[in-house]
Design a protein around this motif. Structure first.
Motif, PDB file in Angstrom:
ATOM      1  N   ARG A  16       0.833  -1.203   0.000  1.00  0.00           N
ATOM      2  CA  ARG A  16       0.000   0.000   0.000  1.00  0.00           C
ATOM      3  C   ARG A  16       0.868   1.255   0.000  1.00  0.00           C
ATOM      4  O   ARG A  16       0.599   2.219  -0.737  1.00  0.00           O
ATOM      5  CB  ARG A  16      -0.917   0.014   1.229  1.00  0.00           C
ATOM      6  CG  ARG A  16      -1.895   1.167   1.218  1.00  0.00           C
ATOM      7  CD  ARG A  16      -2.778   1.231   2.461  1.00  0.00           C
ATOM      8  NE  ARG A  16      -3.298  -0.058   2.846  1.00  0.00           N
ATOM      9  CZ  ARG A  16      -3.248  -0.546   4.096  1.00  0.00           C
ATOM     10  NH1 ARG A  16      -2.680   0.133   5.057  1.00  0.00           N
ATOM     11  NH2 ARG A  16      -3.772  -1.712   4.370  1.00  0.00           N
ATOM     12  N   ASN A  20       0.886   3.920  -3.113  1.00  0.00           N
ATOM     13  CA  ASN A  20       0.534   5.320  -2.869  1.00  0.00           C
ATOM     14  C   ASN A  20       1.646   6.254  -3.315  1.00  0.00           C
ATOM     15  O   ASN A  20       1.388   7.300  -3.913  1.00  0.00           O
ATOM     16  CB  ASN A  20       0.222   5.543  -1.393  1.00  0.00           C
ATOM     17  CG  ASN A  20      -1.093   4.938  -0.996  1.00  0.00           C
ATOM     18  OD1 ASN A  20      -1.943   4.699  -1.834  1.00  0.00           O
ATOM     19  ND2 ASN A  20      -1.259   4.676   0.282  1.00  0.00           N
ATOM     20  N   GLN A  49      -7.193  13.176  -2.367  1.00  0.00           N
ATOM     21  CA  GLN A  49      -8.240  13.163  -1.348  1.00  0.00           C
ATOM     22  C   GLN A  49      -9.237  12.049  -1.603  1.00  0.00           C
ATOM     23  O   GLN A  49      -9.661  11.358  -0.669  1.00  0.00           O
ATOM     24  CB  GLN A  49      -8.950  14.511  -1.302  1.00  0.00           C
ATOM     25  CG  GLN A  49      -8.119  15.616  -0.709  1.00  0.00           C
ATOM     26  CD  GLN A  49      -8.803  16.976  -0.804  1.00  0.00           C
ATOM     27  OE1 GLN A  49      -9.762  17.145  -1.553  1.00  0.00           O
ATOM     28  NE2 GLN A  49      -8.295  17.947  -0.052  1.00  0.00           N
ATOM     29  N   LYS A  52      -7.683   8.797  -0.660  1.00  0.00           N
ATOM     30  CA  LYS A  52      -7.636   8.685   0.808  1.00  0.00           C
ATOM     31  C   LYS A  52      -8.997   8.277   1.370  1.00  0.00           C
ATOM     32  O   LYS A  52      -9.096   7.387   2.225  1.00  0.00           O
ATOM     33  CB  LYS A  52      -7.195  10.029   1.391  1.00  0.00           C
ATOM     34  CG  LYS A  52      -6.866  10.007   2.849  1.00  0.00           C
ATOM     35  CD  LYS A  52      -6.335  11.373   3.274  1.00  0.00           C
ATOM     36  CE  LYS A  52      -5.930  11.410   4.705  1.00  0.00           C
ATOM     37  NZ  LYS A  52      -5.417  12.720   5.109  1.00  0.00           N
ATOM     38  N   ILE A  53     -10.047   8.902   0.862  1.00  0.00           N
ATOM     39  CA  ILE A  53     -11.403   8.573   1.317  1.00  0.00           C
ATOM     40  C   ILE A  53     -11.766   7.147   0.957  1.00  0.00           C
ATOM     41  O   ILE A  53     -12.326   6.406   1.765  1.00  0.00           O
ATOM     42  CB  ILE A  53     -12.418   9.581   0.743  1.00  0.00           C
ATOM     43  CG1 ILE A  53     -12.215  10.944   1.384  1.00  0.00           C
ATOM     44  CG2 ILE A  53     -13.837   9.105   0.951  1.00  0.00           C
ATOM     45  CD1 ILE A  53     -12.991  12.061   0.725  1.00  0.00           C
ATOM     46  N   SER A  54     -11.407   6.742  -0.263  1.00  0.00           N
ATOM     47  CA  SER A  54     -11.746   5.373  -0.676  1.00  0.00           C
ATOM     48  C   SER A  54     -10.986   4.343   0.154  1.00  0.00           C
ATOM     49  O   SER A  54     -11.509   3.280   0.448  1.00  0.00           O
ATOM     50  CB  SER A  54     -11.467   5.175  -2.157  1.00  0.00           C
ATOM     51  OG  SER A  54     -10.093   5.226  -2.427  1.00  0.00           O
ATOM     52  N   ARG A  55      -9.752   4.667   0.535  1.00  0.00           N
ATOM     53  CA  ARG A  55      -9.007   3.743   1.404  1.00  0.00           C
ATOM     54  C   ARG A  55      -9.679   3.631   2.759  1.00  0.00           C
ATOM     55  O   ARG A  55      -9.762   2.562   3.355  1.00  0.00           O
ATOM     56  CB  ARG A  55      -7.562   4.216   1.568  1.00  0.00           C
ATOM     57  CG  ARG A  55      -6.684   3.922   0.367  1.00  0.00           C
ATOM     58  CD  ARG A  55      -5.218   4.088   0.684  1.00  0.00           C
ATOM     59  NE  ARG A  55      -4.885   5.415   1.126  1.00  0.00           N
ATOM     60  CZ  ARG A  55      -4.502   6.425   0.353  1.00  0.00           C
ATOM     61  NH1 ARG A  55      -4.443   6.254  -0.954  1.00  0.00           N
ATOM     62  NH2 ARG A  55      -4.192   7.599   0.852  1.00  0.00           N
ATOM     63  N   ARG A  56     -10.182   4.765   3.276  1.00  0.00           N
ATOM     64  CA  ARG A  56     -10.875   4.728   4.568  1.00  0.00           C
ATOM     65  C   ARG A  56     -12.146   3.873   4.482  1.00  0.00           C
ATOM     66  O   ARG A  56     -12.458   3.124   5.400  1.00  0.00           O
ATOM     67  CB  ARG A  56     -11.256   6.132   5.003  1.00  0.00           C
ATOM     68  CG  ARG A  56     -10.117   6.951   5.528  1.00  0.00           C
ATOM     69  CD  ARG A  56     -10.622   8.264   6.038  1.00  0.00           C
ATOM     70  NE  ARG A  56      -9.526   9.193   6.274  1.00  0.00           N
ATOM     71  CZ  ARG A  56      -9.669  10.496   6.389  1.00  0.00           C
ATOM     72  NH1 ARG A  56     -10.862  11.044   6.291  1.00  0.00           N
ATOM     73  NH2 ARG A  56      -8.643  11.257   6.606  1.00  0.00           N
ATOM     74  N   LEU A  57     -12.877   4.035   3.400  1.00  0.00           N
ATOM     75  CA  LEU A  57     -14.131   3.306   3.260  1.00  0.00           C
ATOM     76  C   LEU A  57     -13.924   1.817   3.033  1.00  0.00           C
ATOM     77  O   LEU A  57     -14.774   1.005   3.377  1.00  0.00           O
ATOM     78  CB  LEU A  57     -14.945   3.901   2.108  1.00  0.00           C
ATOM     79  CG  LEU A  57     -15.467   5.315   2.323  1.00  0.00           C
ATOM     80  CD1 LEU A  57     -16.165   5.814   1.067  1.00  0.00           C
ATOM     81  CD2 LEU A  57     -16.404   5.370   3.505  1.00  0.00           C
ATOM     82  N   SER A  58     -12.774   1.454   2.443  1.00  0.00           N
ATOM     83  CA  SER A  58     -12.548   0.044   2.129  1.00  0.00           C
ATOM     84  C   SER A  58     -12.081  -0.755   3.341  1.00  0.00           C
ATOM     85  O   SER A  58     -12.018  -1.971   3.274  1.00  0.00           O
ATOM     86  CB  SER A  58     -11.527  -0.087   0.997  1.00  0.00           C
ATOM     87  OG  SER A  58     -10.257   0.356   1.445  1.00  0.00           O
ATOM     88  N   LYS A  59     -11.773  -0.094   4.432  1.00  0.00           N
ATOM     89  CA  LYS A  59     -11.307  -0.814   5.628  1.00  0.00           C
ATOM     90  C   LYS A  59     -12.446  -1.491   6.338  1.00  0.00           C
ATOM     91  O   LYS A  59     -13.540  -1.182   6.327  1.00  0.00           O
ATOM     92  CB  LYS A  59     -10.587   0.126   6.584  1.00  0.00           C
ATOM     93  CG  LYS A  59      -9.242   0.559   6.076  1.00  0.00           C
ATOM     94  CD  LYS A  59      -8.541   1.399   7.086  1.00  0.00           C
ATOM     95  CE  LYS A  59      -7.189   1.832   6.556  1.00  0.00           C
ATOM     96  NZ  LYS A  59      -6.454   2.610   7.500  1.00  0.00           N
TER      97      LYS A  59
END
Length: 59
Positions: A16, A20, A49, A52-59
């Motif tokens: 990751r 990135n 951004q 970053k948001i998509s990484r947060r949502l995929s957790k």
């Protein structure tokens, strides 16, 4: 946790990080080479951004 889970966790974090950095480097390169650098930097910022948001949502 067994050894396989620990290894997978570490490998995912390393991959990751590299992905990135690669994406950011590519976006920065594109934004520097064009005459519309300011607009490209803004686009790059919004793409970062969104990533970053998509990484947060995929957790």
């Amino acid at each position: 946790m067994n050894a396989n889970q620990l290894i997978n966790m570490i490998v995912r974090q390393v991959i990751r990080t590299f992905v990135n950095k690669g994406v950011n480097a590519g976006i920065n390169t594109l934004s520097k080479n064009d005459g519309q650098a300011k607009q490209n930097r803004q686009t790059a910022k919004s793409v970062r951004q969104a990533a970053k948001i998509s990484r947060r949502l995929s957790k």
